[in-house]
Design an enzyme around this catalytic site. Structure first.
Site, PDB file in Angstrom:
ATOM      1  N   GLU A 183       0.822  -1.208   0.000  1.00 48.38           N
ATOM      2  CA  GLU A 183       0.000   0.000   0.000  1.00 48.38           C
ATOM      3  C   GLU A 183       0.862   1.265   0.000  1.00 48.38           C
ATOM      4  OE1 GLU A 183      -2.960   0.035  -0.729  1.00 48.38           O
ATOM      5  OE2 GLU A 183      -3.673  -1.986  -0.311  1.00 48.38           O
TER       6      GLU A 183
ATOM      7  N   TYR B  15      -6.972   6.224   3.629  1.00 47.94           N
ATOM      8  CA  TYR B  15      -7.043   5.115   2.686  1.00 47.94           C
ATOM      9  C   TYR B  15      -6.220   3.919   3.182  1.00 47.94           C
ATOM     10  CZ  TYR B  15      -5.794   1.886  -0.827  1.00 47.94           C
ATOM     11  OH  TYR B  15      -5.559   0.692  -1.452  1.00 47.94           O
TER      12      TYR B  15
ATOM     13  N   ASP C  90     -10.479   4.792  -2.288  1.00 47.10           N
ATOM     14  CA  ASP C  90      -9.361   5.417  -2.979  1.00 47.10           C
ATOM     15  C   ASP C  90      -9.903   6.202  -4.168  1.00 47.10           C
ATOM     16  OD1 ASP C  90     -10.080   3.505  -4.813  1.00 47.10           O
ATOM     17  OD2 ASP C  90      -8.024   3.005  -5.352  1.00 47.10           O
TER      18      ASP C  90
END
Length: 306
Positions: free
Chosen positions: A53, A136, A154
């Site tokens: 991520e 997020y 997102d």
DNA sequence: GAGGCGTGGTG
DNA sequence: TCACCAAGCCT
């Protein structure tokens, strides 16, 4: 721009508020269209998800994959990374861009070791407290690594929701309401809710893309408010990206690349990009990199932070 | 909340 | 060619 809806498409009355089972349609589509990505493999692990991520923040999937695999091979746990100097993280980050993310990921690893016994936290608030993790990423880790039920939003998901529900071509500015909108279409089942989150992102990344959406391949085609409205153009509210050529960012990138390629002792400051067209800009780049903690200046030398 | 922050691919 | 784009975050 996609083909306009035909009259026969428009004959079906669109349901604009609370479209029926958007989540169900997304799940079905995802079951046959999801890309096979490393972090989606069973047992990939919370640390791997977290690293992925960080790397995926503003960097395309295809560029991330090889770097992610090398990173996890070198540092298989947060404690492994925490034990290394930040300079190693910045070097390993290589040309992924936004090198502050490497520094932040290293800081997060130290925080995970010191505050969470080396285990990536599962709680959203604990995740949000880590360096470099925002709304997020915190929810993405809780959902994709641990299977918990939270809305994950997102830019892809925001675009899908803006089109399918609001009938707009592009989403408005990010807002807490995005989380509420996503929460509203999540099924109660935890596993299924994780799939809906992933599916909305996937649809936005591969079909409901920003510039040339492939509406003919979209599972939400028949319940999309934007399509039903004839694809009105709501304009693009995103900030325009500043020109890169000649920018301070370019100078920072050049300085950091030079330091990544140098020995650990660094380079004499007066020998660091001496031919850069704008000496003041070069100096500004060095100072700002030092302010960010990426670079240290000692005794006339610049080197990556140790 | 607007601005700053890398890099490489693409139409 | 070059503006735009790509799973955001921090200040």
């Amino acid at each position: 721009m996609p083909e306009p809806a035909t009259p026969s498409d428009l004959a079906e009355p669109p349901v604009l508020a609370s479209p029926p089972d958007l989540g169900g349609a997304l799940v079905e589509w995802y079951s046959t269209h999801a890309r096979d990505l490393p972090w989606r493999r069973p047992g990939f692990g919370a640390w791997g998800v977290l690293v992925s991520e960080f790397m995926l923040q503003q960097t395309p999937v295809t560029r991330v994959i090889p770097h992610l695999e090398a990173w996890l091979e070198r540092w298989p746990t947060p404690a492994d990374l925490a034990a290394a100097p930040p300079a190693d993280a910045v070097r390993q980050w290589a040309n992924l861009g936004y090198p502050r993310r490497a520094l932040w990921l290293h800081r997060a690893a130290v925080e995970i070791r010191d505050r969470h016994g080396g285990v990536v936290p599962r709680d959203v608030d604990a995740l949000l407290a880590l360096t470099g993790i925002g709304d997020y990423t915190a929810r993405a880790v809780a959902v994709f690594a641990y299977g918990d039920r939270h809305p994950v939003v997102d830019t892809n998901t925001r675009r899908v929701l803006a089109r399918a529900i609001d009938g707009r071509s592009q989403p408005g500015p990010p807002s807490r309401r995005d989380l509420e909108a996503m929460a509203a279409i999540l099924p109660h089942d935890r596993d299924m809710s994780a799939v809906v989150n992933a599916a909305a992102m996937e649809l936005g990344a591969t079909v409901c893309v920003a510039r040339a959406p492939r509406c003919d391949a979209c599972p939400l085609r028949d319940r999309c408010a934007w399509r039903a409205a004839g694809y009105p153009d709501t304009g693009d509210v995103r900030r325009k990206q500043a020109r890169y050529e000649g920018s301070d960012r370019q100078a920072r990138g050049a300085v950091l690349k030079r330091l990544r390629d140098a020995a650990a002792t660094g380079i004499r400051i007066d020998a660091l990009l001496p031919d850069w067209p704008d000496a003041h800009q070069r100096d500004r780049a060095i100072t700002s990199l030092a302010d960010d903690g990426l670079v240290e200046l000692d005794d006339g030398f610049a080197h990556l932070a140790r």
